[in-house]
Design a protein around this motif. Structure first.
Motif, PDB file in Angstrom:
ATOM      1  N   TYR A  94       0.856  -1.197   0.000  1.00 37.17           N
ATOM      2  CA  TYR A  94       0.000   0.000   0.000  1.00 37.17           C
ATOM      3  C   TYR A  94       0.892   1.247   0.000  1.00 37.17           C
ATOM      4  O   TYR A  94       1.872   1.317   0.727  1.00 37.17           O
ATOM      5  CB  TYR A  94      -0.907   0.024   1.232  1.00 37.17           C
ATOM      6  N   TYR A 136      -8.751   1.572   1.614  1.00 35.95           N
ATOM      7  CA  TYR A 136      -8.430   0.297   0.978  1.00 35.95           C
ATOM      8  C   TYR A 136      -9.653  -0.255   0.238  1.00 35.95           C
ATOM      9  O   TYR A 136     -10.795   0.005   0.611  1.00 35.95           O
ATOM     10  CB  TYR A 136      -7.988  -0.726   2.044  1.00 35.95           C
ATOM     11  N   GLU A 137      -9.384  -1.038  -0.784  1.00 35.16           N
ATOM     12  CA  GLU A 137     -10.452  -1.750  -1.480  1.00 35.16           C
ATOM     13  C   GLU A 137     -10.885  -2.968  -0.670  1.00 35.16           C
ATOM     14  O   GLU A 137     -10.076  -3.594   0.026  1.00 35.16           O
ATOM     15  CB  GLU A 137      -9.974  -2.228  -2.852  1.00 35.16           C
ATOM     16  N   SER A 138     -12.145  -3.323  -0.800  1.00 39.36           N
ATOM     17  CA  SER A 138     -12.638  -4.607  -0.312  1.00 39.36           C
ATOM     18  C   SER A 138     -12.771  -5.539  -1.509  1.00 39.36           C
ATOM     19  O   SER A 138     -12.529  -5.143  -2.655  1.00 39.36           O
ATOM     20  CB  SER A 138     -13.996  -4.440   0.362  1.00 39.36           C
ATOM     21  N   SER A 139     -13.191  -6.759  -1.266  1.00 43.23           N
ATOM     22  CA  SER A 139     -13.419  -7.689  -2.375  1.00 43.23           C
ATOM     23  C   SER A 139     -14.558  -7.202  -3.271  1.00 43.23           C
ATOM     24  O   SER A 139     -14.639  -7.571  -4.440  1.00 43.23           O
ATOM     25  CB  SER A 139     -13.744  -9.083  -1.837  1.00 43.23           C
ATOM     26  N   SER A 182     -14.969  -4.082  -4.208  1.00 43.71           N
ATOM     27  CA  SER A 182     -14.513  -2.988  -5.075  1.00 43.71           C
ATOM     28  C   SER A 182     -13.125  -3.247  -5.661  1.00 43.71           C
ATOM     29  O   SER A 182     -12.546  -2.354  -6.277  1.00 43.71           O
ATOM     30  CB  SER A 182     -14.483  -1.672  -4.280  1.00 43.71           C
ATOM     31  N   LYS A 183     -12.619  -4.455  -5.491  1.00 40.64           N
ATOM     32  CA  LYS A 183     -11.247  -4.753  -5.891  1.00 40.64           C
ATOM     33  C   LYS A 183     -11.014  -4.449  -7.368  1.00 40.64           C
ATOM     34  O   LYS A 183     -11.805  -4.820  -8.227  1.00 40.64           O
ATOM     35  CB  LYS A 183     -10.917  -6.218  -5.614  1.00 40.64           C
ATOM     36  N   GLY A 184      -9.933  -3.738  -7.635  1.00 34.58           N
ATOM     37  CA  GLY A 184      -9.567  -3.409  -8.998  1.00 34.58           C
ATOM     38  C   GLY A 184     -10.180  -2.123  -9.521  1.00 34.58           C
ATOM     39  O   GLY A 184      -9.847  -1.683 -10.627  1.00 34.58           O
ATOM     40  N   THR A 185     -11.039  -1.497  -8.724  1.00 31.92           N
ATOM     41  CA  THR A 185     -11.704  -0.269  -9.178  1.00 31.92           C
ATOM     42  C   THR A 185     -10.978   0.993  -8.740  1.00 31.92           C
ATOM     43  O   THR A 185     -11.226   2.073  -9.277  1.00 31.92           O
ATOM     44  CB  THR A 185     -13.139  -0.197  -8.627  1.00 31.92           C
ATOM     45  N   THR A 189     -17.492  -6.730   4.837  1.00 28.73           N
ATOM     46  CA  THR A 189     -16.500  -5.690   4.563  1.00 28.73           C
ATOM     47  C   THR A 189     -15.695  -5.374   5.811  1.00 28.73           C
ATOM     48  O   THR A 189     -14.465  -5.219   5.758  1.00 28.73           O
ATOM     49  CB  THR A 189     -17.196  -4.424   4.032  1.00 28.73           C
ATOM     50  N   GLU A 210     -13.187  -8.075   6.393  1.00 27.13           N
ATOM     51  CA  GLU A 210     -12.024  -7.931   5.519  1.00 27.13           C
ATOM     52  C   GLU A 210     -11.077  -6.852   6.053  1.00 27.13           C
ATOM     53  O   GLU A 210      -9.847  -6.976   5.951  1.00 27.13           O
ATOM     54  CB  GLU A 210     -12.470  -7.592   4.101  1.00 27.13           C
TER      55      GLU A 210
END
Length: 625
Positions: free
Chosen positions: A235, A403-406, A408-411, A497, A500
């Motif tokens: 990160y 941080y992204e969660s699963s 929103s991952k990759g967005t 969320t 995570e």
């Protein structure tokens, strides 16, 4: 003047200055000590009957604009409207002005036990807040000029650009999209860059605005270890207000270490204007609406009832609980509910039907081999008077990360926020402040070595769960009925969320940077979750329902939108649907929870209100949009 006499005068002045400084330090020492003592016995109000009056209402006068409430948006609205000399502006505020005590950022917990806090509470809950007394979530809300910025955590985090682009689409107006709102953010902001090692992207910040933003000094070694742990996990260290994922020292609304609440920021100088009157100690009971037009406001002041006539508009900025309560008392709200309370329905709108928040888990503590020195309170006061040190930051919350969660991952869009509160973040008021049961407090906090312990706050940024605000009765002095309804979404996205987020924290605890300070998970297992294996997924889900509460972030009780038939209460120009001369400007108009903290976007709403009203009444100079 002879030389000996000059030397004597200089020595006398030096002694006098030292004496004055010692008096100032002792004044603050006494102020803080008394606040902690008061906090241990303070009895919270359960209603607003202190404002009750049964006198025959008298006319207070006639004003062009009446602003109800002087919180984050109301203070801005009053300031901007009173810039027009020919307009008369009256602000009705139930509380008082800021003072030396409210200026101290780290009186974050003690100030909750004062007249600056309404202290609302939820109904008993079944899905969260289970480890709190009677399973009730407490809702500290600021009462005074500055609203909740008098008592909040002061983190300046606007939200991600995708939030505002979505907001623009929901509202059907690009003025709420990121390209436009960034201009308003920058207009309000005065960014002072005083930590040369902290991330900073100037194109995303303003200088010369009314609301100051700065980094806290000095940094704790625990913060530096956490930032390095982020790097180890891939990160980045970023300026999060530049729409970046990653971690950073907290950006705070402080002015050289003192709380820069929105009342001081926007009304410190504006209150001197002859066309602006701020009437503190004024409790609004109703908006007078005739022929679907807001024509006046009823309120109590110093034990008497008054009404004020309004020529142009009423601006309702009473906050996420006060605004829906006043609207419903005035006949604007869900028809069935108002009829049940015996209130004549003027406009059937879903007022109070969508209370949202950023549910937050507080129960993740780490002990370390670093000990924050415990020094005399006078030393901390001296540092505070110089703009630095522990008193200059609320709750020791020195670090913030997104941080992204699963989901929103990759967005590039954050769903999770982590905050790190470094050593000495808790004190003798913590249990009362959070309303923790004895068992919960003992299991998580009581036996920690506070000078060595840091705490993670895990925040769900885009919570799907929704609660409500309703009237207890048609009596305006009764507190509203609040159902927070955290972690109740049927697909369990909210609790997933947060889980995570906990896993990210646990991974950070295993990094070399954290091992170097011997970071060790402590607190637990919770007896309420003893049926589950310690640290298993089922255990964490149980714990989350025990200690997930609100983060001073309630919002959305009067949401903006295009269609009142789909739940919208205000349109894209903050006008209440179907009622002329009435606008709402506060966090209640947010259409959903943002990936940030509400203060900055609420100030933006106030800035927007100023421009919208000016344009509507023929003032077009210096408007952003």
């Amino acid at each position: 003047m002879n030389k000996d006499l000059s030397v004597c005068i200089l020595l006398f002045c030096a002694v006098l200055q030292a004496h004055t400084d010692n008096q100032t330090v002792q004044y603050y020492v006494d102020l803080i000590s008394e606040a902690y003592e008061n906090g241990l016995t303070y009895v919270f109000p359960t209603s607003a009957y202190e404002y009750y009056s049964d006198t025959i209402p008298k006319k207070y006068g006639t004003f062009d604009f009446v602003v109800i409430g002087s919180g984050a948006a109301g203070s801005v609205a009053a300031s901007r409207l009173s810039e027009i000399n020919k307009w008369s502006v009256l602000v009705l505020e139930a509380g008082t002005f800021w003072n030396n005590f409210s200026d101290i950022p780290n009186m974050y917990e003690p100030i909750a036990f004062t007249h600056f806090n309404w202290e609302f509470n939820s109904t008993p809950q079944t899905t969260a807040c289970l480890g709190l007394v009677n399973q009730i979530c407490n809702y500290p809300r600021g009462k005074g000029v500055g609203g909740s910025t008098l008592i909040n955590g002061l983190v300046y985090a606007r939200g991600h650009k995708s939030d505002f682009d979505k907001w623009g689409k929901v509202a059907g107006n690009r003025r709420w999209s990121y390209e436009t709102v960034l201009k308003y953010f920058k207009k309000s902001e005065n960014f002072v860059y005083r930590d040369a090692d902290a991330p900073y992207e100037p194109p995303y910040h303003g200088e010369g605005g009314d609301l100051q933003v700065e980094y806290h000094l000095p940094r704790s070694p625990q913060l530096n270890a956490w930032l390095e742990a982020n790097r180890e996990l891939g990160y980045e260290i970023v300026d999060y207000n530049a729409n970046r994922l990653g971690a950073s020292p907290s950006q705070l609304n402080t002015r050289n270490g003192r709380r820069d609440d929105d009342g001081q920021a926007f009304l410190r100088h504006a209150r001197k204007r002859r066309n602006l009157k701020i009437l503190t100690g004024s409790y609004v009971t109703k908006i007078q609406i005739e022929k679907e037009s807001a024509n006046g406001v009823e309120f109590t002041h110093k034990g008497k009832n008054y009404y004020v006539e309004v020529r142009k508009e009423v601006i309702l900025s009473a906050g996420v609980f006060g605004t829906p309560q006043i609207l419903m008392l005035s006949g604007v709200g869900p028809r069935k509910h108002l009829e049940e309370k015996g209130i004549e329905v003027i406009k059937d709108l879903e007022v109070g039907s969508t209370l949202r928040d950023n549910p937050t888990f507080y129960g993740l503590n780490y002990g370390t081999n670093y000990t924050e020195p415990i020094r005399p309170l006078a030393d901390y006061v001296k540092e505070y008077l110089n703009g630095v040190g522990p008193l200059a930051i609320p709750g020791s919350t020195q670090g913030v990360g997104f941080y992204e969660s699963s989901y929103s991952k990759g967005t590039g869009i954050p769903d999770i926020e982590l905050m790190i509160a470094v050593a000495n973040a808790t004190d003798q008021l913590t249990q009362r402040y959070f309303s923790l049961t004895d068992q919960t407090y003992e299991d998580v906090w009581k036996y920690n070595n506070i000078p060595q312990t840091f705490i993670f706050h895990v925040v769900n940024l885009h919570a799907q769960s929704s609660g409500s605000v309703r009237l207890k009765s048609k009596n305006p002095f009764e507190y509203p009925v609040i159902n927070s309804n955290f972690l109740s979404d049927p697909e369990s996205r909210d609790i997933n969320t947060l889980y995570e987020g906990i896993q990210i924290c646990l991974k950070m605890g295993e990094t070399k940077a954290m091992k170097a300070i011997n970071a060790t998970l402590q607190g637990g297992p919770l007896r309420a979750c003893k049926r589950y294996q310690y640290l298993s997924k089922d255990y964490w889900y149980c714990v989350l329902r025990q200690i997930t509460v609100n983060l001073y972030h309630p919002l959305g009780s009067c949401p903006m939108g295009k269609d009142p038939k789909k739940g919208a209460v205000v349109d894209s120009e903050l006008r209440v649907f179907g009622i002329k001369k009435l606008r709402v400007a506060d966090a209640s108009v947010f259409p959903f929870a943002l990936a940030g903290h509400p203060n900055a976007p609420t100030v933006m709403v106030g800035e927007q209100l100023g421009d919208l009203v000016k344009r509507a009444h023929g003032v077009d100079g210096n408007l952003i949009a």
